[in-house]
Design a protein around this motif. Sequence first.
Motif, PDB file in Angstrom:
ATOM      1  N   ASP A 137       0.805  -1.219   0.000  1.00 51.29           N
ATOM      2  CA  ASP A 137       0.000   0.000   0.000  1.00 51.29           C
ATOM      3  C   ASP A 137       0.842   1.275   0.000  1.00 51.29           C
ATOM      4  N   ASN A 138       2.111   1.150  -0.348  1.00 49.77           N
ATOM      5  CA  ASN A 138       2.958   2.313  -0.568  1.00 49.77           C
ATOM      6  C   ASN A 138       2.895   3.317   0.578  1.00 49.77           C
ATOM      7  N   PRO A 139       3.381   2.923   1.747  1.00 50.80           N
ATOM      8  CA  PRO A 139       3.347   3.819   2.908  1.00 50.80           C
ATOM      9  C   PRO A 139       4.266   5.017   2.704  1.00 50.80           C
ATOM     10  N   ALA A 140       4.063   6.038   3.505  1.00 51.14           N
ATOM     11  CA  ALA A 140       4.929   7.221   3.476  1.00 51.14           C
ATOM     12  C   ALA A 140       5.637   7.354   4.816  1.00 51.14           C
ATOM     13  N   TYR A 141       6.962   7.403   4.782  1.00 47.86           N
ATOM     14  CA  TYR A 141       7.780   7.628   5.971  1.00 47.86           C
ATOM     15  C   TYR A 141       8.356   9.032   5.912  1.00 47.86           C
ATOM     16  N   ILE A 142       8.377   9.716   7.041  1.00 53.08           N
ATOM     17  CA  ILE A 142       9.018  11.020   7.112  1.00 53.08           C
ATOM     18  C   ILE A 142      10.444  10.828   7.632  1.00 53.08           C
ATOM     19  N   CYS A 143      11.387  11.503   7.022  1.00 56.34           N
ATOM     20  CA  CYS A 143      12.794  11.391   7.409  1.00 56.34           C
ATOM     21  C   CYS A 143      13.191  12.581   8.287  1.00 56.34           C
ATOM     22  N   ASP A 144      13.917  12.275   9.356  1.00 57.42           N
ATOM     23  CA  ASP A 144      14.455  13.305  10.256  1.00 57.42           C
ATOM     24  C   ASP A 144      13.380  14.297  10.685  1.00 57.42           C
ATOM     25  N   LYS A 145      12.301  13.769  11.244  1.00 56.87           N
ATOM     26  CA  LYS A 145      11.187  14.625  11.649  1.00 56.87           C
ATOM     27  C   LYS A 145      11.619  15.662  12.692  1.00 56.87           C
ATOM     28  N   ALA A 146      12.471  15.239  13.626  1.00 56.30           N
ATOM     29  CA  ALA A 146      12.889  16.150  14.693  1.00 56.30           C
ATOM     30  C   ALA A 146      13.690  17.325  14.157  1.00 56.30           C
ATOM     31  N   GLY A 147      14.339  17.141  13.017  1.00 55.00           N
ATOM     32  CA  GLY A 147      15.161  18.206  12.466  1.00 55.00           C
ATOM     33  C   GLY A 147      14.404  19.159  11.568  1.00 55.00           C
ATOM     34  N   LYS A 148      13.115  18.959  11.417  1.00 56.39           N
ATOM     35  CA  LYS A 148      12.334  19.796  10.522  1.00 56.39           C
ATOM     36  C   LYS A 148      11.609  20.910  11.297  1.00 56.39           C
ATOM     37  N   THR A 149      11.439  22.035  10.650  1.00 61.36           N
ATOM     38  CA  THR A 149      10.715  23.151  11.246  1.00 61.36           C
ATOM     39  C   THR A 149       9.213  22.912  11.120  1.00 61.36           C
ATOM     40  N   ASP A 150       8.439  23.717  11.811  1.00 60.39           N
ATOM     41  CA  ASP A 150       6.988  23.628  11.690  1.00 60.39           C
ATOM     42  C   ASP A 150       6.551  23.873  10.252  1.00 60.39           C
ATOM     43  N   GLU A 151       7.222  24.800   9.580  1.00 63.89           N
ATOM     44  CA  GLU A 151       6.882  25.079   8.182  1.00 63.89           C
ATOM     45  C   GLU A 151       7.188  23.881   7.295  1.00 63.89           C
ATOM     46  N   ASP A 152       8.312  23.221   7.555  1.00 60.70           N
ATOM     47  CA  ASP A 152       8.648  22.010   6.783  1.00 60.70           C
ATOM     48  C   ASP A 152       7.551  20.959   6.951  1.00 60.70           C
ATOM     49  N   LEU A 153       7.112  20.765   8.183  1.00 61.19           N
ATOM     50  CA  LEU A 153       6.093  19.757   8.468  1.00 61.19           C
ATOM     51  C   LEU A 153       4.752  20.122   7.839  1.00 61.19           C
TER      52      LEU A 153
END
Length: 534
Positions: free
Chosen positions: A284-300
């Motif tokens: 089902d082609n999941p989506a993983y986020i990479c380095d979530k802790a290193g991302k800004t609120d805008e990135d997220l």
Amino acid sequence: MKKSNVAIILGIVFAVVIVLMIGIFAIVKSSNGKTTAQMLKHIKVSKAEPVKAPISLDDNSLYDELPDISKYPVAVQGNGQLDVEIFTSGEKAGNGNDSWLIDVANKFNKEGKEVNGKSVSMTVRSVPSGTAADYIISNKYLPDIYTPSNTLFGEYAIVNGGNLELYKDRLVGNTAGILVKKGAYTEFKDVISAVQSGQLNMGYTNPQTSATGLNLLVTLLQDGEDNFTKFNQNIPYVAYTTQQMRDSASNGKLDAILTEYQTYINDENLKSVYDFIPFGMRHDNPAYICDKAGKTDEDLQAIDEVINYCLSSEMQQIATNKGFNANDDYKTDLNFTGAEVSQALTSYKLTKDNGKDIIAVFVADCSGSMYGDPMNQLKESLSNGMQYINENNYVGLVSYSDDVTIEVPIAKFDMNQKAYFQGGINGLKANGSTASYDAVVVAMDMIEEAKKDHPDAKAMIFLLSDGYQNVGYGMGTITPALKESQIPVYTISYTAEADTDAMKKLSEINEAATINADSEDIVYKIKSLFNSQM
């Protein structure tokens, strides 16, 4: 003219015709039916004095050889102030019906989406699921989102140190399946039993590189290692690529193959010949986020914009039109942790040959066209790839240019043989013409001799070359003997200008893989091949 003279003349003409026919037959036979021993008589073969060289005992990582990410160019380049880069498996970023994420990205990038007044865009890069996991584990290159075919490589990456977190468990629906000739079977367990009893010739893709092959491995291991071993011992070969396996199926050499439903439903030839039997985990082609802790609120927030767009009804309809989101009635409770996937791959490496010895000869092109970077890369890839060859294998090394040299006779690949192997590699130099097929004949003869002591051994040849044969036997001459031997010849091209057609044809004779690579990523690909086959 007297009748007697006419009879004599006719007799002479008849005799000449018979002689010519015999001669032509002999020529045809000699060019198409020579045995290895017969061909060997006309090849100049020398034996080098084996020389030991120091070998590295460091456990070098395959990740060290990952090429620059530019080897996998982007399919869609975003230019927003907040750009979200996605690593995706090929069925979502290829051509035709395999272009769903490309279509999504192109449409998204025209939408003018913003977060806090900053423009948002999508960049799509197609990277095989296993290779993408290697980039993430090594931290050599991190995308923002990683979407493999299923969760197996994602969870594997996490447990091996990859900075990942499951973000969405489904972008588009798909299933893995076995294709079998129409009307033959309807249940997965019956197909597996048929393979285990030798009633069905099936091929599957290497689980170290293919999400579908990995799915099959972990599914079979659910019922114990013996279940997989019994299955695997009746598999004629494991395809290095999906395309290689599909080519074998189209040639009628296999009764069953692995694929995904989206591929199956879009291929009229496959649909007309095969039934699709789903198995294992859903794809089902999941989506993983990479380095979530290193991302800004805008990135997220930008990532949210992209993922929500992918899940919108319009984009899902595009996916459905391309063969996704079908077969949704297939349900499964199977789920595997990263630790279970790691253990499965370790078991595969140890048990894939069912306890059989492997005899392999490495055939190195040392002709003048390999001078410089190709030769340096050949030597580097052999030296670095040695660590992925199990010590219970039997290995030899041959080099060639105008003539053929046995650099290292076949012997068990223990520390002593590894030292000789490294010494042989160090001494390789490029000059002269290219007697590629003569060298293959020599390798075949070496293997045939070695099999006298190991009759049940699995044999293979690795030809490392640029493919341009110009002296000695031609491919047509050696093909009958090579077919008879059933020895697969894995071919590895070392230049971008290599004669890849000839290399591919040689590999296809006995269902082996062809690797086309340039100097940037050949070492990584060679080590991956050794890791899977040796």
